[in-house]
Structure formats: structure tokens, C-alpha cells
Design a protein around this motif. Structure first.
Motif, PDB file in Angstrom:
ATOM      1  N   PRO A  18      93.766  35.489  72.300  1.00 49.91           N
ATOM      2  CA  PRO A  18      92.779  34.443  72.581  1.00 49.91           C
ATOM      3  C   PRO A  18      93.066  33.744  73.914  1.00 49.91           C
ATOM      4  O   PRO A  18      94.203  33.385  74.200  1.00 49.91           O
ATOM      5  N   CYS A  19      92.034  33.580  74.702  1.00 46.55           N
ATOM      6  CA  CYS A  19      92.128  32.857  75.967  1.00 46.55           C
ATOM      7  C   CYS A  19      92.564  31.421  75.678  1.00 46.55           C
ATOM      8  O   CYS A  19      92.059  30.787  74.746  1.00 46.55           O
ATOM      9  N   CYS A  22      89.087  29.241  76.468  1.00 52.48           N
ATOM     10  CA  CYS A  22      87.847  29.378  75.685  1.00 52.48           C
ATOM     11  C   CYS A  22      88.054  29.964  74.292  1.00 52.48           C
ATOM     12  O   CYS A  22      87.125  30.020  73.500  1.00 52.48           O
ATOM     13  N   ASP A  23      89.253  30.463  73.999  1.00 53.25           N
ATOM     14  CA  ASP A  23      89.625  31.017  72.701  1.00 53.25           C
ATOM     15  C   ASP A  23      89.005  32.377  72.380  1.00 53.25           C
ATOM     16  O   ASP A  23      89.184  32.897  71.292  1.00 53.25           O
ATOM     17  N   LYS A  24      88.280  32.979  73.323  1.00 56.06           N
ATOM     18  CA  LYS A  24      87.738  34.321  73.113  1.00 56.06           C
ATOM     19  C   LYS A  24      88.806  35.334  73.529  1.00 56.06           C
ATOM     20  O   LYS A  24      89.636  35.053  74.399  1.00 56.06           O
ATOM     21  N   PRO A  25      88.809  36.534  72.935  1.00 58.31           N
ATOM     22  CA  PRO A  25      89.848  37.521  73.251  1.00 58.31           C
ATOM     23  C   PRO A  25      89.802  37.974  74.716  1.00 58.31           C
ATOM     24  O   PRO A  25      88.731  38.123  75.292  1.00 58.31           O
ATOM     25  N   THR A  26      90.992  38.171  75.270  1.00 56.17           N
ATOM     26  CA  THR A  26      91.097  38.685  76.637  1.00 56.17           C
ATOM     27  C   THR A  26      92.362  39.520  76.786  1.00 56.17           C
ATOM     28  O   THR A  26      93.373  39.251  76.137  1.00 56.17           O
ATOM     29  N   HIS A  37      90.964  34.334  80.711  1.00 55.29           N
ATOM     30  CA  HIS A  37      89.980  35.047  81.527  1.00 55.29           C
ATOM     31  C   HIS A  37      90.074  34.554  82.964  1.00 55.29           C
ATOM     32  O   HIS A  37      90.343  33.370  83.203  1.00 55.29           O
ATOM     33  N   CYS A  40      87.701  31.736  83.554  1.00 53.45           N
ATOM     34  CA  CYS A  40      88.162  30.501  82.909  1.00 53.45           C
ATOM     35  C   CYS A  40      89.242  29.838  83.759  1.00 53.45           C
ATOM     36  O   CYS A  40      89.233  28.619  83.956  1.00 53.45           O
TER      37      CYS A  40
END
Length: 58
Positions: A18-19, A22-26, A37, A40
Motif C-alpha cells: 500500500p502506498c 493514498c493506500d492503493k497498491p504500488t 506512487h 503521490c
């Protein structure tokens, strides 16, 4: 506007995490190996860097 050069392989990891922003996978990693990211990180730098003063540019 910050533009990071992350072409080096050290910025890639085969394991997505998790980023930190933003907590989205990267799969991307910062210079300090934190999952983030590129966009980000660039946005964060822009938001946390004070504007240049005229004295600083002389």
C-alpha cells in the motif's frame, strides 16, 4: 512542481504494498524504500515545500 527521476531499478519491487500516501497498491519505492506512487510523492513534495523567496534565488 517536483519531477522525480525514478528510472533506476531500486525504485521497483516485485511485491506490491500500500502506498504510504493514498493506500492503493504500488510496486514503486521511494529513495528510502517506502512504497509510494511517483505522482503521490511528487504531489506531497509540492504541498510540503515552501515557495521560493526572492532572496533564495539570488
Amino acid at each position: 512542481m517536483a519531477l522525480l527521476d525514478w528510472r533506476d531499478a531500486k525504485h521497483w519491487d516485485n511485491t506490491p504494498k500500500p502506498c504510504v500516501i493514498c493506500d492503493k497498491p504500488t510496486n514503486l519505492r521511494s529513495d528510502r524504500a517506502k512504497p509510494v506512487h511517483k505522482v503521490c510523492a511528487e504531489d506531497w513534495i509540492d504541498q510540503h515545500t515552501p515557495p521560493a523567496t526572492p532572496e533564495a534565488t539570488r
